[in-house]
Write a protein that holds these residues in place. Structure first.
Motif, PDB file in Angstrom:
ATOM      1  N   ILE A 173      17.753  -5.011  -9.598  1.00 13.38           N
ATOM      2  CA  ILE A 173      17.643  -5.770  -8.354  1.00 13.38           C
ATOM      3  C   ILE A 173      16.187  -6.108  -8.045  1.00 13.38           C
ATOM      4  N   LYS A 174      15.269  -5.213  -8.436  1.00 16.76           N
ATOM      5  CA  LYS A 174      13.840  -5.499  -8.259  1.00 16.76           C
ATOM      6  C   LYS A 174      13.458  -6.747  -9.048  1.00 16.76           C
ATOM      7  N   LYS A 175      13.905  -6.808 -10.303  1.00 23.41           N
ATOM      8  CA  LYS A 175      13.587  -7.949 -11.162  1.00 23.41           C
ATOM      9  C   LYS A 175      14.147  -9.237 -10.570  1.00 23.41           C
ATOM     10  N   LEU A 176      15.386  -9.164 -10.066  1.00 25.11           N
ATOM     11  CA  LEU A 176      16.031 -10.344  -9.490  1.00 25.11           C
ATOM     12  C   LEU A 176      15.338 -10.784  -8.199  1.00 25.11           C
ATOM     13  N   ILE A 177      14.985  -9.813  -7.341  1.00 26.11           N
ATOM     14  CA  ILE A 177      14.298 -10.143  -6.081  1.00 26.11           C
ATOM     15  C   ILE A 177      12.942 -10.784  -6.352  1.00 26.11           C
ATOM     16  N   LYS A 179      13.503 -14.364  -7.500  1.00 23.66           N
ATOM     17  CA  LYS A 179      13.906 -15.219  -6.386  1.00 23.66           C
ATOM     18  C   LYS A 179      12.741 -15.447  -5.408  1.00 23.66           C
ATOM     19  N   LEU A 180      11.901 -14.413  -5.241  1.00 22.55           N
ATOM     20  CA  LEU A 180      10.755 -14.510  -4.342  1.00 22.55           C
ATOM     21  C   LEU A 180       9.776 -15.572  -4.828  1.00 22.55           C
ATOM     22  N   SER A 181       9.470 -15.555  -6.122  1.00 21.44           N
ATOM     23  CA  SER A 181       8.540 -16.546  -6.695  1.00 21.44           C
ATOM     24  C   SER A 181       9.103 -17.957  -6.573  1.00 21.44           C
ATOM     25  N   GLU A 182      10.414 -18.085  -6.776  1.00 23.64           N
ATOM     26  CA  GLU A 182      11.050 -19.403  -6.665  1.00 23.64           C
ATOM     27  C   GLU A 182      11.052 -19.884  -5.212  1.00 23.64           C
ATOM     28  N   PRO A 224       3.235 -16.903  -7.044  1.00 26.58           N
ATOM     29  CA  PRO A 224       3.546 -15.557  -7.545  1.00 26.58           C
ATOM     30  C   PRO A 224       3.652 -14.549  -6.405  1.00 26.58           C
ATOM     31  N   ALA A 225       4.441 -13.501  -6.623  1.00 23.71           N
ATOM     32  CA  ALA A 225       4.576 -12.438  -5.624  1.00 23.71           C
ATOM     33  C   ALA A 225       3.209 -11.844  -5.309  1.00 23.71           C
ATOM     34  N   HIS A 226       3.023 -11.429  -4.076  1.00 20.63           N
ATOM     35  CA  HIS A 226       1.740 -10.843  -3.656  1.00 20.63           C
ATOM     36  C   HIS A 226       1.467  -9.574  -4.464  1.00 20.63           C
ATOM     37  N   PRO A 227       0.227  -9.382  -4.933  1.00 20.85           N
ATOM     38  CA  PRO A 227      -0.100  -8.202  -5.756  1.00 20.85           C
ATOM     39  C   PRO A 227       0.097  -6.864  -5.031  1.00 20.85           C
ATOM     40  N   SER A 228       0.188  -6.876  -3.712  1.00 19.56           N
ATOM     41  CA  SER A 228       0.396  -5.623  -2.969  1.00 19.56           C
ATOM     42  C   SER A 228       1.825  -5.108  -3.067  1.00 19.56           C
ATOM     43  N   LEU A 229       2.760  -5.949  -3.509  1.00 19.19           N
ATOM     44  CA  LEU A 229       4.166  -5.544  -3.555  1.00 19.19           C
ATOM     45  C   LEU A 229       4.410  -4.545  -4.678  1.00 19.19           C
ATOM     46  N   LYS A 230       4.785  -3.335  -4.281  1.00 15.17           N
ATOM     47  CA  LYS A 230       5.106  -2.272  -5.239  1.00 15.17           C
ATOM     48  C   LYS A 230       6.304  -1.499  -4.693  1.00 15.17           C
ATOM     49  N   TRP A 231       6.709  -0.448  -5.418  1.00 19.36           N
ATOM     50  CA  TRP A 231       7.835   0.380  -4.975  1.00 19.36           C
ATOM     51  C   TRP A 231       7.336   1.606  -4.238  1.00 19.36           C
ATOM     52  N   TYR A 232       8.040   1.966  -3.183  1.00 19.16           N
ATOM     53  CA  TYR A 232       7.726   3.185  -2.440  1.00 19.16           C
ATOM     54  C   TYR A 232       7.785   4.384  -3.385  1.00 19.16           C
ATOM     55  N   GLY A 233       6.759   5.246  -3.309  1.00 19.83           N
ATOM     56  CA  GLY A 233       6.723   6.452  -4.132  1.00 19.83           C
ATOM     57  C   GLY A 233       5.906   6.306  -5.404  1.00 19.83           C
ATOM     58  N   GLN A 234       5.651   5.050  -5.842  1.00 19.57           N
ATOM     59  CA  GLN A 234       4.782   4.883  -7.011  1.00 19.57           C
ATOM     60  C   GLN A 234       3.396   5.432  -6.670  1.00 19.57           C
ATOM     61  N   GLU A 256       2.087   1.584   1.004  1.00 17.88           N
ATOM     62  CA  GLU A 256       3.190   0.934   1.699  1.00 17.88           C
ATOM     63  C   GLU A 256       2.709  -0.030   2.784  1.00 17.88           C
ATOM     64  N   TRP A 257       1.667   0.362   3.509  1.00 17.43           N
ATOM     65  CA  TRP A 257       1.210  -0.452   4.633  1.00 17.43           C
ATOM     66  C   TRP A 257       0.782  -1.846   4.207  1.00 17.43           C
ATOM     67  N   LYS A 258       0.295  -1.981   2.973  1.00 14.57           N
ATOM     68  CA  LYS A 258      -0.173  -3.289   2.500  1.00 14.57           C
ATOM     69  C   LYS A 258       0.967  -4.294   2.374  1.00 14.57           C
ATOM     70  N   GLN A 259       2.199  -3.792   2.296  1.00 17.24           N
ATOM     71  CA  GLN A 259       3.353  -4.674   2.106  1.00 17.24           C
ATOM     72  C   GLN A 259       3.983  -5.106   3.431  1.00 17.24           C
ATOM     73  N   TYR A 260       3.593  -4.446   4.507  1.00 16.71           N
ATOM     74  CA  TYR A 260       4.203  -4.750   5.809  1.00 16.71           C
ATOM     75  C   TYR A 260       3.868  -6.169   6.272  1.00 16.71           C
ATOM     76  N   PHE A 261       2.595  -6.516   6.126  1.00 16.42           N
ATOM     77  CA  PHE A 261       2.144  -7.857   6.519  1.00 16.42           C
ATOM     78  C   PHE A 261       1.442  -8.484   5.324  1.00 16.42           C
ATOM     79  N   LEU A 262       2.034  -9.517   4.748  1.00 17.83           N
ATOM     80  CA  LEU A 262       1.428 -10.203   3.611  1.00 17.83           C
ATOM     81  C   LEU A 262       0.782 -11.502   4.076  1.00 17.83           C
TER      82      LEU A 262
END
Length: 258
Positions: free
Chosen positions: A194-198, A201-204, A209-219, A224-230
């Motif tokens: 689902i990450k790959k699909l999202i 779809k986000l890039s389309e 391209p998706a914002h470089p701050s987008l990562k998975w919680y726990g990595q 996390e805060w960088k993803q709240y407001f892009l």
């Protein structure tokens, strides 16, 4: 008057009971997230909307203290019932956005406003921080919490023009409970798919391209805060505004009470 949670099912039946701006905010949100082509990139969010998992709240001008009280009330109500609303739960809060904001606010103004709202809401929370979630925003387990419940916060603004997925005609904050991501993460095949699909779809949807701050919680390298407001570009603040603003409000409160 206390702010009240509503559902899609309730709004569909009582839309004309809402004020004009509230009706418009909901209609535009619905047309975006449930577009017939299915292009909206947040698959869990779209599914949650269509299956009545989402809850909604309407609040005042985000600069006003009344709005902060209303957001606090909505989060407290929501935290008590979120798990009963469904697997793809989220609380979407629309703020009354005066013409003055639409004319004069740019993305950085809305960014400051977003962190101001979170900080002022936090100041009203006297519940201990949940165990297992760091209070240090630079740590990969940090998450915004209210009344003991952890949330991913998502901000949409009228100023976003490049990242259309972050555009909203009304200032908007969505709070996704942490439990929504129990199966949607890098540790499960479903989560990876689902990450790959999202991301695709986000890039389309955005056309960039998706914002470089987008990562998975726990990595380990996730903040996390960088993803709240892009922002529309690929930049991000060097330090978390939430920490700064929370300390600033704490200092103001101490000075006020001396």
């Amino acid at each position: 008057m206390m702010a009240e949670l509503t559902s899609k099912a309730w709004i569909d039946e009582h839309l004309t009971d809402l004020s004009e701006w509230q009706q418009d905010a909901f209609r535009q949100f619905a047309s975006m997230i449930a577009d017939p082509a299915g292009s909206y990139p947040c698959i869990p969010g779209r599914h949650g909307f269509l299956t009545n998992n989402l809850r909604f709240g309407f609040t005042s001008d985000p600069r006003d203290e009344q709005a902060i009280t209303e957001v606090s009330q909505l989060l407290r109500q929501y935290g008590e019932s979120a798990r009963e609303t469904g697997k793809y739960a989220s609380l979407v809060i629309f703020f009354k956005t005066p013409e003055e904001l639409l004319r004069s606010y740019d993305i950085e103004d809305y960014e400051d406003l977003f962190w101001s709202v979170l900080s002022r809401v936090s100041a009203k929370d006297d519940t201990p921080w949940p165990e297992g979630i760091s209070t240090d925003t630079s740590h990969h387990t940090w998450e915004f919490c209210y009344d003991g419940q952890p949330y991913f916060a998502f901000c949409g603004t009228p100023a976003h023009t490049v990242r259309k997925s972050r555009f909203s005609p009304y200032f908007l904050i969505a709070f996704q409970p942490r439990f929504v991501f129990e199966d949607i993460n890098d540790t499960t095949p479903f989560g990876r798919n689902i990450k790959k699909l999202i991301r695709q779809k986000l890039s389309e949807y955005d056309g960039v391209p998706a914002h470089p701050s987008l990562k998975w919680y726990g990595q380990a390298d996730n903040q996390e805060w960088k993803q709240y407001f892009l922002r529309d570009d690929e930049s991000a603040p060097s330090t978390c505004p939430y920490t700064f603003m929370k300390n600033k409000f704490k200092d103001l409160s101490l000075r006020f009470h001396k």
